[in-house]
Motif scaffolding. Sequence first.
Motif, PDB file in Angstrom:
ATOM      1  N   MET A   1       8.066  38.822  17.404  1.00 41.02           N
ATOM      2  CA  MET A   1       8.909  39.792  18.044  1.00 41.02           C
ATOM      3  C   MET A   1       8.930  39.506  19.546  1.00 41.02           C
ATOM      4  SD  MET A   1       8.832  43.974  18.192  1.00 41.02           S
ATOM      5  CE  MET A   1       7.723  44.175  16.903  1.00 41.02           C
ATOM      6  N   ALA A   2      10.122  39.474  20.125  1.00 38.07           N
ATOM      7  CA  ALA A   2      10.267  39.201  21.558  1.00 38.07           C
ATOM      8  C   ALA A   2       9.947  40.458  22.366  1.00 38.07           C
ATOM      9  CB  ALA A   2      11.688  38.736  21.843  1.00 38.07           C
ATOM     10  N   ARG A   3       9.330  40.212  23.517  1.00 37.93           N
ATOM     11  CA  ARG A   3       9.024  41.327  24.410  1.00 37.93           C
ATOM     12  C   ARG A   3      10.102  41.420  25.479  1.00 37.93           C
ATOM     13  NH1 ARG A   3       2.926  40.490  26.286  1.00 37.93           N
ATOM     14  NH2 ARG A   3       3.947  38.808  27.367  1.00 37.93           N
ATOM     15  N   ASN A   4      10.339  42.634  25.944  1.00 37.26           N
ATOM     16  CA  ASN A   4      11.246  42.830  27.064  1.00 37.26           C
ATOM     17  C   ASN A   4      10.479  42.570  28.343  1.00 37.26           C
ATOM     18  OD1 ASN A   4      13.508  43.479  25.645  1.00 37.26           O
ATOM     19  ND2 ASN A   4      13.178  45.679  25.716  1.00 37.26           N
ATOM     20  N   GLN A   5      10.673  41.400  28.926  1.00 41.12           N
ATOM     21  CA  GLN A   5       9.991  41.055  30.159  1.00 41.12           C
ATOM     22  C   GLN A   5      10.976  41.142  31.310  1.00 41.12           C
ATOM     23  OE1 GLN A   5       8.369  37.150  29.285  1.00 41.12           O
ATOM     24  NE2 GLN A   5       6.349  38.077  29.167  1.00 41.12           N
ATOM     25  N   LYS A   6      10.513  41.709  32.405  1.00 40.86           N
ATOM     26  CA  LYS A   6      11.329  41.764  33.605  1.00 40.86           C
ATOM     27  C   LYS A   6      11.141  40.473  34.371  1.00 40.86           C
ATOM     28  CE  LYS A   6      11.278  46.728  34.290  1.00 40.86           C
ATOM     29  NZ  LYS A   6      11.029  47.813  35.238  1.00 40.86           N
ATOM     30  N   HIS A   7      12.187  40.030  34.998  1.00 44.60           N
ATOM     31  CA  HIS A   7      12.126  38.838  35.829  1.00 44.60           C
ATOM     32  C   HIS A   7      12.444  39.259  37.251  1.00 44.60           C
ATOM     33  CE1 HIS A   7      11.703  36.035  32.505  1.00 44.60           C
ATOM     34  NE2 HIS A   7      12.530  36.822  31.847  1.00 44.60           N
ATOM     35  N   TYR A   8      11.591  38.886  38.173  1.00 48.15           N
ATOM     36  CA  TYR A   8      11.738  39.252  39.570  1.00 48.15           C
ATOM     37  C   TYR A   8      12.086  38.019  40.378  1.00 48.15           C
ATOM     38  CZ  TYR A   8       9.185  43.353  37.942  1.00 48.15           C
ATOM     39  OH  TYR A   8       8.790  44.469  37.250  1.00 48.15           O
ATOM     40  N   ASP A   9      12.984  38.186  41.369  1.00 45.07           N
ATOM     41  CA  ASP A   9      13.324  37.033  42.195  1.00 45.07           C
ATOM     42  C   ASP A   9      12.219  36.749  43.209  1.00 45.07           C
ATOM     43  OD1 ASP A   9      13.695  38.940  44.192  1.00 45.07           O
ATOM     44  OD2 ASP A   9      15.820  38.552  44.449  1.00 45.07           O
ATOM     45  N   THR A  10      12.257  35.562  43.765  1.00 39.93           N
ATOM     46  CA  THR A  10      11.203  35.100  44.669  1.00 39.93           C
ATOM     47  C   THR A  10      11.064  36.002  45.880  1.00 39.93           C
ATOM     48  OG1 THR A  10      11.564  32.838  43.950  1.00 39.93           O
ATOM     49  CG2 THR A  10      10.403  33.129  46.025  1.00 39.93           C
ATOM     50  N   ASP A  11      12.178  36.443  46.449  1.00 42.35           N
ATOM     51  CA  ASP A  11      12.118  37.291  47.638  1.00 42.35           C
ATOM     52  C   ASP A  11      11.392  38.601  47.340  1.00 42.35           C
ATOM     53  OD1 ASP A  11      12.751  37.556  50.410  1.00 42.35           O
ATOM     54  OD2 ASP A  11      14.306  39.006  49.874  1.00 42.35           O
ATOM     55  N   TYR A  12      11.646  39.179  46.172  1.00 49.16           N
ATOM     56  CA  TYR A  12      10.972  40.420  45.781  1.00 49.16           C
ATOM     57  C   TYR A  12       9.466  40.197  45.660  1.00 49.16           C
ATOM     58  CZ  TYR A  12       9.734  44.590  43.124  1.00 49.16           C
ATOM     59  OH  TYR A  12       9.146  45.766  42.704  1.00 49.16           O
ATOM     60  N   LYS A  13       9.091  39.075  45.075  1.00 49.90           N
ATOM     61  CA  LYS A  13       7.671  38.762  44.913  1.00 49.90           C
ATOM     62  C   LYS A  13       6.997  38.601  46.270  1.00 49.90           C
ATOM     63  CE  LYS A  13       8.290  36.399  40.503  1.00 49.90           C
ATOM     64  NZ  LYS A  13       8.176  35.115  39.788  1.00 49.90           N
ATOM     65  N   VAL A  14       7.650  37.882  47.174  1.00 45.04           N
ATOM     66  CA  VAL A  14       7.088  37.656  48.513  1.00 45.04           C
ATOM     67  C   VAL A  14       6.934  38.984  49.250  1.00 45.04           C
ATOM     68  CG1 VAL A  14       7.563  36.627  50.774  1.00 45.04           C
ATOM     69  CG2 VAL A  14       7.900  35.291  48.690  1.00 45.04           C
ATOM     70  N   GLN A  15       7.942  39.834  49.176  1.00 43.50           N
ATOM     71  CA  GLN A  15       7.872  41.143  49.829  1.00 43.50           C
ATOM     72  C   GLN A  15       6.758  41.989  49.225  1.00 43.50           C
ATOM     73  OE1 GLN A  15      11.658  43.143  50.027  1.00 43.50           O
ATOM     74  NE2 GLN A  15      12.699  41.268  50.627  1.00 43.50           N
ATOM     75  N   SER A  16       6.585  41.903  47.931  1.00 44.78           N
ATOM     76  CA  SER A  16       5.529  42.652  47.249  1.00 44.78           C
ATOM     77  C   SER A  16       4.149  42.190  47.698  1.00 44.78           C
ATOM     78  CB  SER A  16       5.661  42.499  45.735  1.00 44.78           C
ATOM     79  OG  SER A  16       6.900  42.995  45.300  1.00 44.78           O
ATOM     80  N   VAL A  17       3.977  40.870  47.826  1.00 45.88           N
ATOM     81  CA  VAL A  17       2.702  40.319  48.298  1.00 45.88           C
ATOM     82  C   VAL A  17       2.430  40.795  49.721  1.00 45.88           C
ATOM     83  CG1 VAL A  17       1.530  38.173  48.953  1.00 45.88           C
ATOM     84  CG2 VAL A  17       2.713  38.339  46.757  1.00 45.88           C
ATOM     85  N   ASN A  18       3.453  40.767  50.565  1.00 40.89           N
ATOM     86  CA  ASN A  18       3.278  41.240  51.940  1.00 40.89           C
ATOM     87  C   ASN A  18       2.905  42.710  51.983  1.00 40.89           C
ATOM     88  OD1 ASN A  18       3.862  38.720  52.987  1.00 40.89           O
ATOM     89  ND2 ASN A  18       6.034  39.153  53.250  1.00 40.89           N
ATOM     90  N   LEU A  19       3.522  43.504  51.128  1.00 44.63           N
ATOM     91  CA  LEU A  19       3.191  44.921  51.054  1.00 44.63           C
ATOM     92  C   LEU A  19       1.744  45.113  50.615  1.00 44.63           C
ATOM     93  CD1 LEU A  19       4.183  47.858  51.271  1.00 44.63           C
ATOM     94  CD2 LEU A  19       4.830  47.715  48.867  1.00 44.63           C
ATOM     95  N   ALA A  20       1.318  44.332  49.632  1.00 46.52           N
ATOM     96  CA  ALA A  20      -0.060  44.426  49.146  1.00 46.52           C
ATOM     97  C   ALA A  20      -1.047  44.074  50.250  1.00 46.52           C
ATOM     98  CB  ALA A  20      -0.263  43.506  47.946  1.00 46.52           C
ATOM     99  N   LYS A  21      -0.694  43.124  51.097  1.00 49.66           N
ATOM    100  CA  LYS A  21      -1.558  42.768  52.223  1.00 49.66           C
ATOM    101  C   LYS A  21      -1.668  43.922  53.216  1.00 49.66           C
ATOM    102  CE  LYS A  21      -0.706  37.797  52.103  1.00 49.66           C
ATOM    103  NZ  LYS A  21      -0.064  36.664  52.809  1.00 49.66           N
ATOM    104  N   GLU A  22      -0.598  44.689  53.362  1.00 46.25           N
ATOM    105  CA  GLU A  22      -0.581  45.796  54.310  1.00 46.25           C
ATOM    106  C   GLU A  22      -1.300  47.041  53.798  1.00 46.25           C
ATOM    107  OE1 GLU A  22       3.264  46.780  55.832  1.00 46.25           O
ATOM    108  OE2 GLU A  22       3.707  44.708  56.388  1.00 46.25           O
ATOM    109  N   ILE A  23      -1.055  47.393  52.531  1.00 45.41           N
ATOM    110  CA  ILE A  23      -1.576  48.669  52.043  1.00 45.41           C
ATOM    111  C   ILE A  23      -2.582  48.537  50.905  1.00 45.41           C
ATOM    112  CG2 ILE A  23       0.503  49.902  52.779  1.00 45.41           C
ATOM    113  CD1 ILE A  23       1.366  50.044  49.841  1.00 45.41           C
ATOM    114  N   GLY A  24      -2.808  47.327  50.433  1.00 47.58           N
ATOM    115  CA  GLY A  24      -3.752  47.119  49.341  1.00 47.58           C
ATOM    116  C   GLY A  24      -3.040  46.899  48.019  1.00 47.58           C
ATOM    117  N   LEU A  25      -3.680  46.126  47.174  1.00 49.84           N
ATOM    118  CA  LEU A  25      -3.077  45.723  45.907  1.00 49.84           C
ATOM    119  C   LEU A  25      -2.777  46.908  44.990  1.00 49.84           C
ATOM    120  CD1 LEU A  25      -3.604  42.680  43.850  1.00 49.84           C
ATOM    121  CD2 LEU A  25      -4.112  44.801  42.705  1.00 49.84           C
ATOM    122  N   SER A  26      -3.746  47.767  44.781  1.00 53.58           N
ATOM    123  CA  SER A  26      -3.559  48.873  43.829  1.00 53.58           C
ATOM    124  C   SER A  26      -2.452  49.815  44.262  1.00 53.58           C
ATOM    125  CB  SER A  26      -4.860  49.652  43.663  1.00 53.58           C
ATOM    126  OG  SER A  26      -5.841  48.840  43.082  1.00 53.58           O
TER     127      SER A  26
END
Length: 67
Positions: A1-26
């Motif tokens: 059975m196939a799972r519904n996986q979301k695909h995120y673009d590179t810019d979103y991932k980079v912004q998310s990593v930067n946000l995690a650096k600022e406010i923490g991963l969790s």
Amino acid sequence: MARNQKHYDTDYKVQSVNLAKEIGLSKAARELGIAPSTLNGWIKATREGRLISTPDSQTPNEAMSLA
């Protein structure tokens, strides 16, 4: 059975990593609505050079102000 996986673009991932650096991963994962393990994988990819920001990438604050 196939799972519904979301695909995120590179810019979103980079912004998310930067946000995690600022406010923490969790907290960043909670605010973005993604699993902490997903965000952690993006952080690891950034460290290893597999996920690189583009010159036109926005900071998390800039991205939030556009929303």
